[in-house]
Scaffold this motif. Structure first.
Motif, short mmCIF file in Angstrom:
data_model
loop_
_atom_site.label_atom_id
_atom_site.label_comp_id
_atom_site.label_asym_id
_atom_site.label_seq_id
_atom_site.Cartn_x
_atom_site.Cartn_y
_atom_site.Cartn_z
N UNK A 49 -29.23 -11.72 26.23
CA UNK A 49 -29.68 -12.71 25.25
C UNK A 49 -30.55 -13.77 25.93
N UNK A 50 -30.15 -14.22 27.14
CA UNK A 50 -30.93 -15.25 27.83
C UNK A 50 -32.30 -14.75 28.25
N UNK A 51 -32.41 -13.45 28.43
CA UNK A 51 -33.71 -12.89 28.81
C UNK A 51 -34.48 -12.35 27.60
N UNK A 52 -34.02 -12.70 26.41
CA UNK A 52 -34.74 -12.34 25.20
C UNK A 52 -34.63 -10.89 24.82
N UNK A 53 -33.48 -10.26 25.11
CA UNK A 53 -33.28 -8.84 24.78
C UNK A 53 -32.03 -8.74 23.90
N UNK A 54 -32.15 -9.00 22.61
CA UNK A 54 -30.97 -8.92 21.73
C UNK A 54 -30.56 -7.50 21.40
N UNK A 55 -31.47 -6.54 21.59
CA UNK A 55 -31.19 -5.14 21.30
C UNK A 55 -31.74 -4.27 22.43
N UNK A 56 -31.29 -3.02 22.48
CA UNK A 56 -31.78 -2.07 23.47
C UNK A 56 -32.60 -0.99 22.77
N UNK A 57 -33.49 -0.36 23.54
CA UNK A 57 -34.15 0.84 23.03
C UNK A 57 -33.10 1.93 22.89
N UNK A 58 -33.36 2.87 22.01
CA UNK A 58 -32.35 3.89 21.69
C UNK A 58 -31.92 4.68 22.93
N UNK A 59 -32.87 5.04 23.82
CA UNK A 59 -32.48 5.81 24.99
C UNK A 59 -31.68 4.96 25.97
N UNK A 60 -31.96 3.65 26.03
CA UNK A 60 -31.18 2.77 26.89
C UNK A 60 -29.73 2.69 26.41
N UNK A 61 -29.55 2.49 25.11
CA UNK A 61 -28.20 2.38 24.56
C UNK A 61 -27.42 3.67 24.76
N UNK A 62 -28.08 4.81 24.57
CA UNK A 62 -27.40 6.10 24.76
C UNK A 62 -26.98 6.29 26.21
N UNK A 63 -27.86 5.92 27.14
CA UNK A 63 -27.54 6.07 28.56
C UNK A 63 -26.39 5.16 28.98
N UNK A 64 -26.44 3.90 28.54
CA UNK A 64 -25.38 2.95 28.90
C UNK A 64 -24.04 3.40 28.33
N UNK A 65 -24.04 3.80 27.07
CA UNK A 65 -22.80 4.25 26.44
C UNK A 65 -22.23 5.47 27.15
N UNK A 66 -23.09 6.43 27.48
CA UNK A 66 -22.62 7.65 28.16
C UNK A 66 -22.05 7.33 29.53
N UNK A 67 -22.70 6.41 30.26
CA UNK A 67 -22.20 6.04 31.58
C UNK A 67 -20.86 5.33 31.48
N UNK A 68 -20.72 4.43 30.53
CA UNK A 68 -19.46 3.70 30.38
C UNK A 68 -18.34 4.61 29.92
N UNK A 69 -18.68 5.71 29.26
CA UNK A 69 -17.67 6.69 28.87
C UNK A 69 -17.20 7.55 30.04
N UNK A 70 -17.90 7.46 31.19
CA UNK A 70 -17.45 8.15 32.40
C UNK A 70 -18.02 9.52 32.62
N UNK A 71 -19.13 9.86 31.98
CA UNK A 71 -19.75 11.17 32.24
C UNK A 71 -20.13 11.27 33.72
N UNK A 72 -19.88 12.44 34.36
CA UNK A 72 -20.13 12.55 35.81
C UNK A 72 -21.57 12.30 36.20
N UNK A 73 -22.52 12.80 35.39
CA UNK A 73 -23.94 12.65 35.74
C UNK A 73 -24.77 12.48 34.47
N UNK A 74 -25.74 11.57 34.55
CA UNK A 74 -26.66 11.32 33.44
C UNK A 74 -28.06 11.24 34.01
N UNK A 75 -29.01 11.90 33.37
CA UNK A 75 -30.41 11.84 33.78
C UNK A 75 -31.24 11.30 32.62
N UNK A 76 -31.93 10.19 32.85
CA UNK A 76 -32.80 9.59 31.85
C UNK A 76 -34.23 9.99 32.19
N UNK A 77 -34.87 10.73 31.29
CA UNK A 77 -36.19 11.29 31.55
C UNK A 77 -37.14 10.79 30.47
N UNK A 78 -37.80 9.68 30.76
CA UNK A 78 -38.73 9.07 29.82
C UNK A 78 -39.97 8.59 30.58
#
Length: 546
Positions: A49-78
């Motif tokens: 919020x302090x850096x002016x980012x109230x929302x995430x791009x869809x791929x960012x939110x998906x990556x963060x959620x997957x990592x916090x769920x504990x998936x062994x490996x995630x690759x973001x290809x954009x």
């Protein structure tokens, strides 16, 4: 002049357009924004919020959620400038906030990229109030966050090993400066929660095959201290992201490639310099054509990057562009509308520059004091270099993926941008610009790595045996050749079997005997006959030829 004016003027120039083989305009695209993941730590929500980012791009939110769920490996290809840094930074910072013993290792292919990210992650730590109680102090974390590479002063290395919880390094340093001394890193390795591999597409061929084995060694040593880290990987667009990510992490990988970042309108121009001798097929120099285009963009007020394929080309272009900014062959009206740029506002950037000089150039690009930069592919990777508007690529960089990477250095926001590929007279360059579908419609190349190449595997298993003994039945990662290589190492007396364990008995540190970027070995000296010429030398295989 606005960028629209510069592009319109380019389109009206009949001399320029006569040599354009393709002009493609990529339309602007709106971003896909989603709410912050519910599991995100309040301190990180506050920092966003302090850096002016109230929302995430869809791929960012998906990556963060997957990592916090504990998936062994995630690759973001954009694509370049799609915000991949947040995809791994938010899960890592959350782990460091929640667990005072947790650590993270960030691996980048170059020191320049690591130091660029050091500043970025330090800013996020400074913006996250929760780190006050986690041991961070100030923007750089005062030992909490540190770069550990060949530029790190010796006096700082021990405090980093003892105190750092987030370390930024490169595979070469991990290979030669960390894993052989893992006892000094016991605290860090015991808490290792995340391994970040940025710019994954760089790890292909011999380098990628070596790095895949270094990851095997890292997992083996981390397991010895009781940790089993998650792998978060990022990459520019390649044809086989899942295959490459799984070869590096040796875990099932979830690939996230639905880019949700916005994109400004981008003009891609393919340009073949004119023939001045049609009979012999001789064309005007691509260096001179690139220089004229760069000067045109700079005088139009566009912050510009020029890519050269070799260091010599970079230095020539830099000299010619500075000369071009001092003179003018424009009409009076055009010159009156031109922006006057000091030649000193155009800088070179390549390997061989001092680290401090490179940091100053990067900073100048971000704050706008540097209006142009001429670079090798050292700036092709994701270093933050501001809001560039124009790119000139002097010569086809060799792969479709590299061309799109270099084009991606401009138009990093929703603004309009232009990128021009100036072909050399070489056959490959001429084929590419005269067959634009090859470059503009085909999928980028596959990035391949073979960790089980025996030339590399034997060297890497020497290092692994030095670091920790092998037991009968152990496997080195997923390699099917572990047993055979151990027998070979026993025959050459690098290891010795005691009971069911193979212990190191070789001399010195095996990691110092080879680098990761070649199929190395001992130097080879070649001298023909009784010539007085100095002998040529280079790295070769262990068999000696004279």
């Amino acid at each position: 002049m606005s960028i629209g004016d510069v592009i319109a003027e380019l389109g009206r120039d009949s001399g320029f357009m006569a040599n354009v083989t393709a002009w493609e305009t990529l339309p602007a695209r709106a971003g896909q924004l989603v709410e912050l993941p519910e599991a995100l730590h309040p301190a990180l929500r506050g920092a966003l919020q302090r850096r002016g980012i109230p929302q995430l791009y869809s791929h960012q939110a998906e990556a963060v959620t997957s990592a916090l769920e504990g998936r062994p490996s995630i690759a973001v290809v954009t694509p370049t400038a799609s915000g991949k840094t947040l995809c791994y930074m938010l899960p890592v910072l959350q782990a460091l906030l929640n667990d005072a013993e947790a650590t993270a290792l960030f691996l980048f292919p170059t020191k320049a990229l690591a130091h660029d990210q050091l500043a970025e992650i330090g800013d996020w730590i400074g913006a996250s109030a929760g780190f006050d109680s986690a041991g961070a102090d100030g923007p750089a974390g005062a030992g909490f966050l540190a770069a550990y590479d060949g530029d790190t002063p010796a006096a700082q290395r021990r405090p980093i090993r003892q105190n750092a919880r987030a370390v930024l390094s490169n595979p070469d340093m991990l290979h030669a400066g960390v894993l052989p001394y893992h006892g000094d890193w016991a605290r860090f390795l015991a808490g290792l929660r995340y391994v970040i591999i940025d710019e994954m597409h760089s790890y292909r061929g011999v380098f990628g095959s070596h790095v895949a084995n270094v990851m095997r060694r890292l997992r083996r040593v981390a397991g010895h201290y009781g940790s089993h880290p998650q792998f978060l990987l990022t990459s520019a667009t390649i044809a086989n992201p899942q295959q490459l990510a799984e070869s590096l992490s040796e875990h099932p990988v979830k690939v996230i490639d639905n880019n949700g970042a916005p994109q400004g309108r981008k003009h891609i121009v393919l340009y073949a310099p004119p023939l001045y001798d049609p009979i012999q097929g001789l064309r005007r120099s691509s260096v001179l054509e690139s220089q004229e285009l760069a000067v045109r963009f700079l005088k139009g007020g566009l912050q510009t990057i020029v890519f050269g394929r070799a260091r010599l080309t970079v230095e020539l272009l830099l000299s010619y562009i500075r000369e071009g900014l001092q003179g003018s062959d424009r009409s009076g009206e055009e010159e009156e509308n031109a922006v006057h740029i000091s030649p000193s506002a155009v800088r070179g950037y390549r390997g061989g520059y001092l680290p401090l000089e490179r940091r100053q150039i990067e900073s100048g690009l971000r704050n706008g004091s540097v209006r142009g930069v001429v670079a090798t592919n050292a700036l092709e990777l994701g270093i933050d270099i501001g809001q560039l508007e124009a790119a000139v690529i002097c010569g086809y960089p060799g792969t479709i993926a590299a061309a799109w990477q270099q084009w991606g250095r401009v138009g990093r926001t929703t603004g309009e941008s232009v990128a021009v590929l100036v072909a050399t007279a070489g056959a490959l360059d001429q084929y590419v610009v005269n067959n634009p579908r090859y470059l503009l419609r085909r999928s980028p190349e596959r990035a391949l790595a073979n960790a089980d190449n025996l030339m590399l595997l034997v060297d890497q298993m020497r290092c692994a045996a030095f670091e920790l003994p092998f037991a009968e039945g152990d496997r080195f990662g997923r390699s099917p050749f572990t047993g055979e290589v151990l027998e070979l190492l026993a025959e050459e007396k690098s290891v010795q079997q005691f009971g069911n364990r193979f212990l190191w008995r070789g001399e010195g540190y095996p990691s110092r005997q080879f680098g990761l970027r070649s199929v190395g070995g001992e130097p080879v000296v070649v001298q023909a006959g009784s010539s007085d010429r100095a002998p040529a030398s280079g790295a070769g295989s262990r068999q000696r030829f004279t």
